[in-house]
Design an enzyme around this catalytic site. Structure first.
Site, PDB file in Angstrom:
ATOM      1  N   ASP A  93      61.704  23.491  46.023  1.00 29.44           N
ATOM      2  CA  ASP A  93      61.544  24.242  47.262  1.00 29.44           C
ATOM      3  C   ASP A  93      60.175  23.877  47.837  1.00 29.44           C
ATOM      4  OD1 ASP A  93      61.988  25.963  49.299  1.00 29.44           O
ATOM      5  OD2 ASP A  93      62.011  27.793  48.102  1.00 29.44           O
ATOM      6  N   ALA A 196      67.504  32.284  54.198  1.00 28.00           N
ATOM      7  CA  ALA A 196      67.085  33.637  54.597  1.00 28.00           C
ATOM      8  C   ALA A 196      68.185  34.682  54.439  1.00 28.00           C
ATOM      9  CB  ALA A 196      66.545  33.641  56.018  1.00 28.00           C
ATOM     10  N   CYS A 279      78.982  42.581  26.005  1.00 29.56           N
ATOM     11  CA  CYS A 279      78.849  41.130  26.135  1.00 29.56           C
ATOM     12  C   CYS A 279      78.869  40.537  24.728  1.00 29.56           C
ATOM     13  CB  CYS A 279      77.524  40.814  26.830  1.00 29.56           C
ATOM     14  SG  CYS A 279      77.083  39.080  26.860  1.00 29.56           S
ATOM     15  N   CYS A 284      73.591  39.371  22.454  1.00 27.75           N
ATOM     16  CA  CYS A 284      74.260  40.681  22.352  1.00 27.75           C
ATOM     17  C   CYS A 284      75.040  40.842  21.053  1.00 27.75           C
ATOM     18  CB  CYS A 284      75.161  40.899  23.560  1.00 27.75           C
ATOM     19  SG  CYS A 284      74.220  40.909  25.094  1.00 27.75           S
TER      20      CYS A 284
HETATM   21 ZN   LIG Z   1      74.858  39.118  26.311  1.00 27.39          ZN
END
Ligand SMILES: [Zn+2]
Length: 493
Positions: A93, A196, A279, A284
């Site tokens: 960018d 934008a 998850c 997780c």
């Molecule tokens: Zn996860």
């Protein structure tokens, strides 16, 4: 044809494509996620993004590199790929975001493009003007004119193999966005960010976001790779992909992790509010919410960032599979239920059904009618358009029931909400093979009645009788007067 981009598969406005990035000597499959890397602070090391998450491309900010002395010198000396230690493609960018946040920056388009080239960027960005939503038309026009001058300048600079992006601005004025898209498409620039839109997404204005993308897409050619600049939440990727966005960048994975926020495709949760982790990513499965809360700050931030990235990449793969299987809109319908503003986004997408219909494949796997919004899908619109072109006999029975009464008529066609009438020979062709609920809703009946109307209006000489199963008076009233009606449910008693 743009040499850098090839569309392989489509569904609605979504596509699986190949973005060839010659300077990096890699081909990126789209839709693709570009994790945002802050050159001064990486929460997840770029090498790990490639090896553990499969990132093929990332985005970093050349303006920050330019403004940080030691990093700038190292980038100029060793190149961006060595500096970040990333084997894939690197987009940079230009500082436009800083321009929008702080009002001024101290580099010109020429300087920053030359700098991006010098540090080995694979896809560079000129300094466009990110005009916020809801500004006066005069300001939007003036700033767009400046952006367009800079794109023309960027087009003239010799950047070798480096691709250069052409941001499409225009604030919340669809005609300006469309004109900006057409102008950008007319340059030899390569990648097309819709710019934008972050303020829209921060305010959950997914309806206005979709209108901005739809307008930009009308101006851009079908072969233009479109980047939704600053779109980091996986909840809205399917919606944006269905409107035709190919590239997404995510700073959200790291920014949210810093505030103990846990991303899901149904929205954001705060770690302290979670009793369970919905998850199965490595983070997780190895931790409970209490484990995560007990980690030292930096470790917790890294763990949450890793989870956030896993969820985000997973959603990109799910979207690709949905495009391949032809059920992207079914996925969008699910995601639209995550938040009322997402539903506004989906309903707005359906306002553009005619625009989407042009790119949508004629045949797919299955059409699942899963909400009353399904009645406005591009496939329904296409069927109604087709009804105006089918040849019909002098007298025709359209029926939701069997063809038994067909003897009194020259022919008998089936009627299925939401599509309306069709010849029996088409029964096995998409989308008329749709799976619909037994409990038909009003939107499906209204759409079916629109189909009948379309057929009647295209064939004023034909006598048409409709056999319906107890359609409400309000729906029947929308039909042209000349349609004879038979209530098949009344018939049985
Ligand atoms: Zn996860």
């Amino acid at each position: 044809m743009r040499e850098c981009f090839e569309v392989r598969d489509t569904d609605v406005g979504g596509r699986i494509g190949e973005l060839t990035v010659p300077r990096a000597d890699v081909t990126v499959e789209t839709p693709a996620l570009l994790p945002v890397i802050n050159p001064n602070l990486d929460t997840i090391a770029p090498r790990r993004l490639a090896t553990e998450f499969g990132a093929e491309i990332l985005i970093t900010n050349s303006y920050i590199i330019h403004g940080t002395d030691d990093v700038r010198e190292q980038a100029l000396e060793d190149g961006l790929h060595d500096l970040l230690d990333f084997p894939g493609a690197i987009m940079t960018d230009s500082g436009s975001f800083q321009l929008s946040e702080y009002g001024e920056i101290d580099v010109t388009t020429e300087e920053i493009l030359e700098f991006q080239h010098a540090i080995g960027s694979d896809i560079a960005t000129p300094v466009d003007i990110p005009t916020p939503p809801d500004v006066s038309r005069e300001r939007a026009e003036d700033e767009l004119a400046t952006t367009q001058e800079r794109l023309e300048l960027a087009d003239e600079i010799d950047t070798g193999e480096m691709l250069v992006s052409a941001p499409v601005q225009g604030s919340t004025y669809p005609d300006l966005r469309e004109a900006a898209g057409r102008h950008a498409d007319g340059t030899d620039l390569d990648v097309f960010p819709v710019g934008a839109v972050v303020p829209l997404m921060n305010d959950y204005r997914y309806d206005d976001m979709i209108d901005a993308v739809a307008a930009a897409k009308r101006g851009l050619g079908a072969d233009a790779p479109v980047h939704l600049f600053g779109a980091g939440h996986p909840m809205m990727f399917a919606l944006a992909a269905a409107m035709g966005c190919d590239l997404f960048d995510s700073a959200a994975y790291a920014l949210y992790a810093r505030d103990d926020r846990y991303l899901t495709v149904r929205g954001t949760r705060h770690l302290e509010d979670l009793d369970y982790l919905p998850c199965s990513c490595p983070v997780c499965t190895a931790h409970s919410p209490a484990d995560l809360r007990a980690l030292p700050d930096d470790e917790r931030e890294e763990a949450l960032a890793a989870h956030n990235l896993h969820v985000t990449f997973e959603e990109i793969r799910r979207i690709k599979q949905a495009i391949r299987a032809g059920n992207l809109l079914e996925l969008v319908e699910q995601r639209a239920r995550a938040h009322p503003t997402m539903l506004d986004g989906y309903r707005t997408l359906l306002d553009h059904a005619a625009q989407l219909e042009r790119a949508d494949p004629v045949s797919k796997g299955a059409f699942f009618y899963t909400s009353h919004e399904s009645a406005r899908r591009p496939e329904v619109l296409r069927h109604h358009q087709r009804l105006g072109r089918l040849s019909v006999p002098d007298s025709l029975f359209l029926t939701e029931g069997s063809s038994a009464r067909g003897d009194e008529f020259d022919d008998s066609w089936r009627v299925e909400p939401p599509f309306g009438p069709f010849p029996r020979a088409l029964s096995k062709s998409y989308p008329l093979t749709a799976e619909t609920p037994d409990r038909t809703d009003r939107a499906a009946l209204e759409a079916a009645a629109d189909g009948v109307t379309r057929l009647v209006e295209s064939n004023p000489e034909t006598d048409i009788t409709l056999g319906h199963k107890g359609w409400p008076a309000g729906v029947l009233e929308t039909l042209p007067e000349e349609v004879a009606l038979v209530d098949l449910t009344a018939d049985r008693t």
